[in-house]
Design an enzyme around this catalytic site. Sequence first.
Site, PDB file in Angstrom:
ATOM      1  N   LEU A  84     -28.110  11.035  37.199  1.00 12.54           N
ATOM      2  CA  LEU A  84     -29.220  11.968  37.396  1.00 12.54           C
ATOM      3  C   LEU A  84     -29.613  12.641  36.096  1.00 12.54           C
ATOM      4  O   LEU A  84     -28.764  12.890  35.239  1.00 12.54           O
ATOM      5  CB  LEU A  84     -28.812  13.057  38.391  1.00 12.54           C
ATOM      6  N   GLU A 113     -28.702  19.991  47.525  1.00 18.96           N
ATOM      7  CA  GLU A 113     -27.307  19.722  47.894  1.00 18.96           C
ATOM      8  C   GLU A 113     -26.389  20.257  46.816  1.00 18.96           C
ATOM      9  O   GLU A 113     -26.798  20.419  45.674  1.00 18.96           O
ATOM     10  CB  GLU A 113     -27.069  18.202  47.957  1.00 18.96           C
ATOM     11  N   LYS A 115     -23.647  19.825  44.047  1.00 12.68           N
ATOM     12  CA  LYS A 115     -23.243  18.714  43.179  1.00 12.68           C
ATOM     13  C   LYS A 115     -21.719  18.738  43.107  1.00 12.68           C
ATOM     14  O   LYS A 115     -21.124  19.582  42.428  1.00 12.68           O
ATOM     15  CB  LYS A 115     -23.859  18.860  41.790  1.00 12.68           C
ATOM     16  N   ASP A 117     -18.020  17.934  42.189  1.00 13.19           N
ATOM     17  CA  ASP A 117     -17.428  17.489  40.931  1.00 13.19           C
ATOM     18  C   ASP A 117     -16.270  16.529  41.188  1.00 13.19           C
ATOM     19  O   ASP A 117     -15.107  16.915  41.234  1.00 13.19           O
ATOM     20  CB  ASP A 117     -16.944  18.709  40.145  1.00 13.19           C
ATOM     21  N   ARG A 136     -18.199   3.683  40.215  1.00 18.09           N
ATOM     22  CA  ARG A 136     -19.510   3.488  39.620  1.00 18.09           C
ATOM     23  C   ARG A 136     -19.425   2.601  38.371  1.00 18.09           C
ATOM     24  O   ARG A 136     -20.296   1.783  38.121  1.00 18.09           O
ATOM     25  CB  ARG A 136     -20.102   4.851  39.251  1.00 18.09           C
ATOM     26  N   TYR A 222     -23.605  10.950  50.081  1.00 17.06           N
ATOM     27  CA  TYR A 222     -24.898  11.560  49.775  1.00 17.06           C
ATOM     28  C   TYR A 222     -26.066  10.587  49.659  1.00 17.06           C
ATOM     29  O   TYR A 222     -27.180  10.999  49.389  1.00 17.06           O
ATOM     30  CB  TYR A 222     -24.810  12.434  48.518  1.00 17.06           C
ATOM     31  N   LYS A 310     -27.458  21.961  36.374  1.00 17.20           N
ATOM     32  CA  LYS A 310     -26.061  22.178  35.971  1.00 17.20           C
ATOM     33  C   LYS A 310     -25.799  23.666  35.782  1.00 17.20           C
ATOM     34  O   LYS A 310     -26.554  24.335  35.085  1.00 17.20           O
ATOM     35  CB  LYS A 310     -25.789  21.457  34.647  1.00 17.20           C
ATOM     36  N   CYS A 404      -5.694  28.049  -1.603  1.00 22.96           N
ATOM     37  CA  CYS A 404      -5.260  27.207  -0.490  1.00 22.96           C
ATOM     38  C   CYS A 404      -3.991  27.790   0.144  1.00 22.96           C
ATOM     39  O   CYS A 404      -3.012  28.051  -0.559  1.00 22.96           O
ATOM     40  CB  CYS A 404      -4.988  25.792  -0.994  1.00 22.96           C
ATOM     41  N   CYS A 407      -1.138  25.000  -0.756  1.00 28.51           N
ATOM     42  CA  CYS A 407      -0.657  24.628  -2.092  1.00 28.51           C
ATOM     43  C   CYS A 407      -1.062  25.650  -3.151  1.00 28.51           C
ATOM     44  O   CYS A 407      -0.769  25.489  -4.329  1.00 28.51           O
ATOM     45  CB  CYS A 407      -1.180  23.250  -2.480  1.00 28.51           C
ATOM     46  N   CYS A 422      -9.995  22.834  -0.543  1.00 31.13           N
ATOM     47  CA  CYS A 422      -8.932  22.719  -1.525  1.00 31.13           C
ATOM     48  C   CYS A 422      -9.144  21.359  -2.167  1.00 31.13           C
ATOM     49  O   CYS A 422      -9.201  20.352  -1.469  1.00 31.13           O
ATOM     50  CB  CYS A 422      -7.577  22.774  -0.814  1.00 31.13           C
ATOM     51  N   CYS A 427      -2.344  18.231  -2.589  1.00 31.32           N
ATOM     52  CA  CYS A 427      -2.073  19.291  -1.599  1.00 31.32           C
ATOM     53  C   CYS A 427      -1.324  18.696  -0.408  1.00 31.32           C
ATOM     54  O   CYS A 427      -1.807  17.757   0.234  1.00 31.32           O
ATOM     55  CB  CYS A 427      -3.387  19.915  -1.144  1.00 31.32           C
TER      56      CYS A 427
HETATM   57  S1  IVH Z   1     -27.176  11.752  44.095  1.00 31.72           S
HETATM   58  C1  IVH Z   1     -29.284   8.185  42.033  1.00 31.72           C
HETATM   59  N1  IVH Z   1     -25.972  13.812  45.143  1.00 31.72           N
HETATM   60  O1  IVH Z   1     -23.488  13.493  40.166  1.00 31.72           O
HETATM   61  C2  IVH Z   1     -28.163   9.121  41.776  1.00 31.72           C
HETATM   62  N2  IVH Z   1     -25.027  12.839  43.193  1.00 31.72           N
HETATM   63  O2  IVH Z   1     -24.943  13.348  37.569  1.00 31.72           O
HETATM   64  C3  IVH Z   1     -27.428   9.404  43.034  1.00 31.72           C
HETATM   65  N3  IVH Z   1     -22.965  13.881  42.441  1.00 31.72           N
HETATM   66  O3  IVH Z   1     -23.291  10.039  39.632  1.00 31.72           O
HETATM   67  C4  IVH Z   1     -26.635  10.607  42.886  1.00 31.72           C
HETATM   68  N4  IVH Z   1     -22.841  15.377  44.034  1.00 31.72           N
HETATM   69  O4  IVH Z   1     -21.444  11.149  41.006  1.00 31.72           O
HETATM   70  C5  IVH Z   1     -25.966  12.901  44.148  1.00 31.72           C
HETATM   71  N5  IVH Z   1     -24.977  15.600  46.204  1.00 31.72           N
HETATM   72  C6  IVH Z   1     -24.980  14.712  45.229  1.00 31.72           C
HETATM   73  C7  IVH Z   1     -23.960  14.666  44.243  1.00 31.72           C
HETATM   74  C8  IVH Z   1     -24.039  13.707  43.230  1.00 31.72           C
HETATM   75  C9  IVH Z   1     -22.256  14.887  42.955  1.00 31.72           C
HETATM   76  C10 IVH Z   1     -22.615  13.145  41.209  1.00 31.72           C
HETATM   77  C11 IVH Z   1     -22.714  11.656  41.328  1.00 31.72           C
HETATM   78  C12 IVH Z   1     -23.676  11.208  40.275  1.00 31.72           C
HETATM   79  C13 IVH Z   1     -23.680  12.371  39.343  1.00 31.72           C
HETATM   80  C14 IVH Z   1     -25.003  12.458  38.631  1.00 31.72           C
END
Ligand code: IVH
Length: 668
Positions: A84, A113, A115, A117, A136, A222, A310, A404, A407, A422, A427
Amino acid sequence: MDRQTAENRIEELRNLLNQYSHEYYVLDQPSVPDSEYDRLLNELIQIEAEFPDLITPDSPSQRVGGQVLDMFQKVTHEIPMLSLGNAFNEADMRDFDRKVRQAVGDQYEYVCELKIDGLAVSLKYENGLFVQGSTRGDGTTGEDITANLKTIHSIPLRLPQSLSIEVRGEAYMPKQSFSKLNEQKEENGEEPFANPRNAAAGSLRQLDPKIAASRKLDIFLYSISNTGGVEITSHSEGLDWLDSLGFKTNPERRTCSNMDEVLEYISSWVEKRPHLPYEIDGIVIKVNSYAHHEILGTTVKSPRWSIAYKFPAEEVVTTLLDIELNVGRTGVVTPTAILQPVKVAGTTVGRATLHNEDLIREKDIRIGDKVVIKKAGDIIPEVVNVILDQRTGEEEEFHMPTHCPECESELVRLDEEVALRCINPKCPAQIREGLIHFVSRNAMNIDGLGEKVISQLFAEKLVEDVADLYRLEKEQLLRLERMGEKSVSNLLQAIENSKGNSLERLLFGLGIRHVGAKAAKTLAMQFETMDRLAAATLEELTAINEIGEKMADSIVTFFQQEEVSELIQELKDLGLNMVYTGTRPVVSAEESQSVFFGKTIVLTGKLEQLTRNEAKEKIEALGGNVAGSVSKKTDLVIAGEDAGSKLKKAQELGITVWNEEKLVEELS
Ligand code: IVH
């Protein structure tokens, strides 16, 4: 038990277990106690043991982790797994919204949604059965981790309908499992995982599925990459459909009708984020209608109908206890902040580089100050600023020494450099750092020779230059701290093996000024032997696209030194290979499609989201060449904050300049 009874009971048990699993792991609404589940599972395992031919891959008994694999098979993603684009602030989000509106008009919706981690995985079902799960990888080719994914109870092994579909989601480790795992690791004296994402990835990349089974991973689905012919018209409908098939999707999603609502959703999660039982690193925004997805399309790397917001890097406050000085391999003296250890973004941080005196002045950093620190790109700790109103007056200003610290020779500031150096070639700090560099991963890659061992060898005067490494003997090594028979013999073998390294490793290891790993490779490929390179003229060197004048100059000067010829002769006599033995590069499809491919790029100014090194590595992985200075050969300049003379020069020469956002967008 006769066969027919067994078959019937197995069917009954599997249905019950699947139902209980779904209630427990997906819906979070168990209808029976754990002990009941365990009792039924044991019964199933027993009957299956009696009638092994009745075991099927979708049996709940198959979740416990079976055979250990030799390696992961490669999986080609028929539909690439894209990533993304990133947004970091409201302006980026508004920009995204504008582009969406331009393409699809005013009638559209977003789905927001969390994101998650973790790591992206793809799950393939054939006729309702889970047949393959993969990572992936590079988006086109991933690894088959089916056995490990089967241990995740919220992944259905069998769907309620006989569908052939492919779905995608994020596998992750809940915070609680993560802290338990790390506690355990620490108790066993093992290195803990830095964050839940690494822990999840590490667990799914184990060849023994029992390890993954013990790690309590989970998943949120997702997206659907193949609906198996079922008509679905929007993302939200798709997620509901996934729910109905028994998959786990994230319940915190929300449909928004405009960007203001999206921004509200984002800010609400900035607050709520710490209370979630799993880590998130941002919010993903997706245009809802599939018809709109078609209109917006995708770039090579990411869909234009989605963007990831982010969260800013976590910042914490701690005390600056002291400033320590380190002399590097090239003599540069860098101040390092010694901090009261604190936890930031998953790990405990006790040091942060302060780069140079100018930076310390600029931020007015004093010993004893309360400072805000963060991890740049979530990796490298840095001091963001000082909390001035918490000063007591006891804080001490810091001044770089004139001599230094190692030395005691006088430090100098070379033209245009902010760094103090230095310049004493003898040294000890520089020699020691040079040795550490020589054995490091991108250079001679000698396993078992880390900073600690080298420092000991150097302090004991067992090794004074790189040639001495090849003269080490077993008895000498056995005398060092924490070196037993086994590690000594491994180390000697690793040293021996390094003699056969291809020329570029040795070249890089020798630490010729301005010659990085990439340039070393170019030189090795071009000249093929050390002798030919040593005899190369300035003209021959600068004729090579990636070699600039400064580097060429430094190479010629390097080989003119008598000590260098002597050292090379010594290394030859000791049996080191002086020839390029690598292959010519094969260009991958991803590389050749990249905007960076074959381009010479200069990074300048301060980058916020990536470190210089990360940016460099990423660009190089895509076939770009990162150069240190701007010249007519430069194709592109990436200017971070406070970019100075290089940016000016690029503008004078009419070279394309990008900001960091643009770089990150192109890299992701
Ligand atoms: S959609 C076409 N939805 O974030 C891309 N990604 O930076 C489909 N990720 O590779 C990704 N939560 O591993 C999507 N709710 C979410 C997500 C999500 C985490 C991760 C995913 C992706 C990465 C992209």
